[in-house]
Design a protein around this motif. Structure first.
Motif, short mmCIF file in Angstrom:
data_model
loop_
_atom_site.label_atom_id
_atom_site.label_comp_id
_atom_site.label_asym_id
_atom_site.label_seq_id
_atom_site.Cartn_x
_atom_site.Cartn_y
_atom_site.Cartn_z
N ARG A 1 -15.54 21.99 16.35
CA ARG A 1 -14.86 20.98 17.17
C ARG A 1 -13.62 20.49 16.44
NH1 ARG A 1 -19.63 18.99 15.14
NH2 ARG A 1 -19.48 17.23 13.70
N MET A 2 -12.65 20.06 17.20
CA MET A 2 -11.36 19.68 16.64
C MET A 2 -11.29 18.18 16.40
SD MET A 2 -8.39 21.09 15.80
CE MET A 2 -8.37 22.64 16.74
N ARG A 3 -10.71 17.81 15.26
CA ARG A 3 -10.45 16.41 14.96
C ARG A 3 -9.19 16.31 14.10
NH1 ARG A 3 -13.55 11.91 11.28
NH2 ARG A 3 -12.50 10.13 12.18
N GLY A 4 -8.44 15.24 14.26
CA GLY A 4 -7.26 15.05 13.44
C GLY A 4 -7.61 14.89 11.98
N GLY A 5 -7.01 15.69 11.12
CA GLY A 5 -7.32 15.64 9.71
C GLY A 5 -6.90 14.33 9.06
N ALA A 6 -5.74 13.81 9.46
CA ALA A 6 -5.25 12.58 8.85
C ALA A 6 -6.19 11.41 9.13
CB ALA A 6 -3.85 12.27 9.37
N ALA A 7 -6.76 11.37 10.34
CA ALA A 7 -7.69 10.29 10.67
C ALA A 7 -8.94 10.36 9.79
CB ALA A 7 -8.08 10.38 12.15
N VAL B 1 0.86 -1.18 0.00
CA VAL B 1 0.00 0.00 0.00
C VAL B 1 0.90 1.23 0.00
CG1 VAL B 1 -1.77 1.28 1.26
CG2 VAL B 1 -1.82 -1.23 1.24
N ILE B 2 0.62 2.16 -0.91
CA ILE B 2 1.43 3.38 -1.03
C ILE B 2 0.55 4.56 -0.69
CG2 ILE B 2 2.88 4.75 -2.56
CD1 ILE B 2 3.48 2.22 -4.13
N ALA B 3 0.82 5.17 0.47
CA ALA B 3 -0.07 6.19 1.03
C ALA B 3 0.70 7.42 1.52
CB ALA B 3 -0.88 5.59 2.19
N PRO B 4 1.31 8.17 0.61
CA PRO B 4 2.02 9.38 1.01
C PRO B 4 1.11 10.60 1.08
CG PRO B 4 2.30 9.09 -1.32
CD PRO B 4 1.44 7.92 -0.83
N ALA C 1 0.26 13.08 8.38
CA ALA C 1 -0.18 11.88 7.68
C ALA C 1 0.71 10.66 7.93
CB ALA C 1 -0.29 12.16 6.18
N PRO C 2 2.05 10.78 7.87
CA PRO C 2 2.86 9.59 8.11
C PRO C 2 2.62 8.93 9.47
CG PRO C 2 4.19 11.28 7.08
CD PRO C 2 2.89 11.93 7.46
N SER C 3 2.40 9.73 10.50
CA SER C 3 2.16 9.15 11.82
C SER C 3 0.82 8.43 11.87
CB SER C 3 2.23 10.23 12.91
OG SER C 3 1.20 11.18 12.77
N GLU C 4 -0.18 8.96 11.18
CA GLU C 4 -1.49 8.31 11.14
C GLU C 4 -1.41 6.99 10.38
OE1 GLU C 4 -5.51 7.72 11.92
OE2 GLU C 4 -4.20 9.30 12.73
N VAL C 5 -0.74 7.01 9.23
CA VAL C 5 -0.57 5.78 8.46
C VAL C 5 0.18 4.74 9.28
CG1 VAL C 5 0.48 4.77 6.40
CG2 VAL C 5 -0.69 6.97 6.24
N ALA C 6 1.26 5.16 9.94
CA ALA C 6 2.07 4.24 10.73
C ALA C 6 1.27 3.64 11.88
CB ALA C 6 3.32 4.94 11.25
N ARG D 1 -3.14 4.79 -2.17
CA ARG D 1 -4.08 5.52 -1.34
C ARG D 1 -3.46 6.86 -0.94
NH1 ARG D 1 -6.98 2.32 -3.10
NH2 ARG D 1 -8.45 0.92 -2.06
N PRO D 2 -3.45 7.85 -1.85
CA PRO D 2 -2.88 9.16 -1.52
C PRO D 2 -3.54 9.73 -0.26
CG PRO D 2 -3.37 9.02 -3.85
CD PRO D 2 -3.99 7.81 -3.22
N MET D 3 -2.71 10.26 0.63
CA MET D 3 -3.17 10.74 1.93
C MET D 3 -3.15 12.27 2.01
SD MET D 3 -4.27 8.96 4.56
CE MET D 3 -3.71 9.85 6.00
N ALA D 4 -3.72 12.77 3.07
CA ALA D 4 -3.66 14.19 3.44
C ALA D 4 -3.95 14.26 4.92
CB ALA D 4 -4.66 15.02 2.64
N ASP D 5 -3.66 15.40 5.52
CA ASP D 5 -3.83 15.50 6.98
C ASP D 5 -4.49 16.80 7.42
OD1 ASP D 5 -1.81 17.34 6.57
OD2 ASP D 5 -0.23 16.06 7.41
#
Length: 378
Positions: free
Chosen positions: A274-280, A20-23, A314-319, A55-59
């Motif tokens: 309200r606040m939420r993590g964008g990467a999630a 899976v490639i998710a940068p 994003a990398p921390s969420e993917v990890a 799976r291109p990511m964003a945060d």
């Protein structure tokens, strides 16, 4: 968004091993989708029979709107003309999801990459607020507000002013746009703010920094926007003034994520978001967990991997999701300025290219080279 990268000869083959490639995007040089395809191209040149799932990511930063647009069937882009971060007109998009939720991205309306040069005191978030207002005018039932990639440190005053708030000098005139205007601030009037939509507003942040202090908006992010030490001190004083004059400001200023986007997180919290993590949120939208099922490896990355990367990027969420699934993780970054002990392998574009300048001159070629290097280490 491509769901799988073709095998070397185009023939159907068993879907093992799966990678899976998710940068995330490599800010200002390659979109997340471009980065994913380049890494995949390099990997496939070495291991042509692996199944590559992109799976291109964003945060919450640059590319968040694109990630939702690609992942959600029926999502509709809406063009809007807004005030650019340094004034003038700028055309951007916001995204209407099928359930009536609007996605508005600060990077696309008031982002650092839209400036001709860093403007630490003049840049404003007004265009972001204007895009939010356009979404509300169109009947959006809820808001997802992506905050990364800001070019300003105005505490979100520009955005809230576009939504009806007033930030006034002692003589009753509005303060100047940007962080410089905070020095003139005498009172804050939020009574005229537009109401939140029925589904509320959710902040998709990529950092957890508070508004003020050593880990705050000015100290941590000001230098990225052209602020030297003296400018950081001025901006900090302005943000402190804003916090003291905003109802409930002391508590809001200490909230995780209040410092996002030069303090725009603080402003949106004051509005009632309200606040939420964008990467999630993006990971859920693109079905990352399902893609990780049965995978043998995931590759993630971003332009610069540093100590902030572990705080909602994003990398921390993917990890983190890969760890739950028991999948090892590789990292690709334009530059690596933090430890990579949690990754199976890591590739730095600046190291591969011999310098950061060379890497940025042809990022897709060096992303492909990174894919080659990681595949050879497999």
């Amino acid at each position: 968004m491509d769901n799988a990268f073709p095998n070397g000869d185009g023939a159907a083959r068993p879907a093992r091993p799966r990678v899976v490639i998710a940068p995330d995007s490599f800010k200002g040089t390659a979109s997340a989708a471009e980065a994913a395809r380049a890494i995949a191209g390099g990997w496939a040149s070495v291991r042509p029979f692996d199944e590559l799932v992109l799976r291109p990511m964003a945060d919450g930063g640059e590319g968040t709107l694109d990630a939702f647009a690609a992942a959600v069937p029926g999502a509709e882009r809406r063009a809007v003309v807004v005030t650019g971060p340094a004034g003038g007109e700028h055309t951007a998009d916001w995204l209407l999801l099928p359930d009536g939720t609007a996605v508005v991205e600060l990077a696309a309306t008031s982002g650092l990459t839209l400036l001709d040069r860093p403007r630490p005191f003049e840049a404003s978030t007004r265009g972001f607020g204007e895009a939010i207002a356009a979404a509300l005018d169109a009947g959006a039932s809820g808001l997802l507000l992506a905050l990364g990639g800001s070019g300003s440190t105005d505490g979100g005053t520009g955005a809230l002013a576009a939504l009806g708030a007033r930030f006034l000098q002692a003589d009753g005139e509005s303060i100047a746009p940007g962080g410089a205007g905070l020095e003139e601030l005498d009172r804050v009037e939020l009574d005229g703010l537009r109401a939140l939509p029925p589904g509320g507003a959710t902040i998709l942040g990529d950092v957890t920094n508070p508004l003020l202090g050593r880990e705050g908006a000015a100290a941590v992010f000001g230098p990225q926007k052209g602020a030297d030490a003296a400018a950081v001190a001025r901006l900090e004083r302005g943000l402190d003034r804003l916090a003291r004059m905003t109802p409930g400001g002391a508590e809001l200023a200490a909230a995780a994520g209040a410092g996002a986007a030069g303090g725009t997180g603080f402003a949106l919290l004051a509005w009632g978001a309200r606040m939420r993590g964008g990467a999630a949120a993006v990971a859920e939208a693109i079905g990352l967990d399902a893609a990780l099922g049965g995978a043998g490896l995931v590759i993630t990355g971003e332009g610069r991997y540093d100590r902030q990367s572990a705080a909602g990027k994003a990398p921390s969420e993917v990890a983190a999701r890969a760890a739950v699934a028991g999948v090892p993780v590789d990292l690709v970054a334009g530059r690596i300025d933090a430890g990579t002990g949690g990754f199976r392998a890591a590739a730095s574009l600046s190291s591969l290219a011999g310098s950061g300048a060379r890497a940025m001159a042809d990022p897709l070629a060096w992303l492909r080279a990174a894919g080659v290097e990681l595949a050879r280490s497999r």
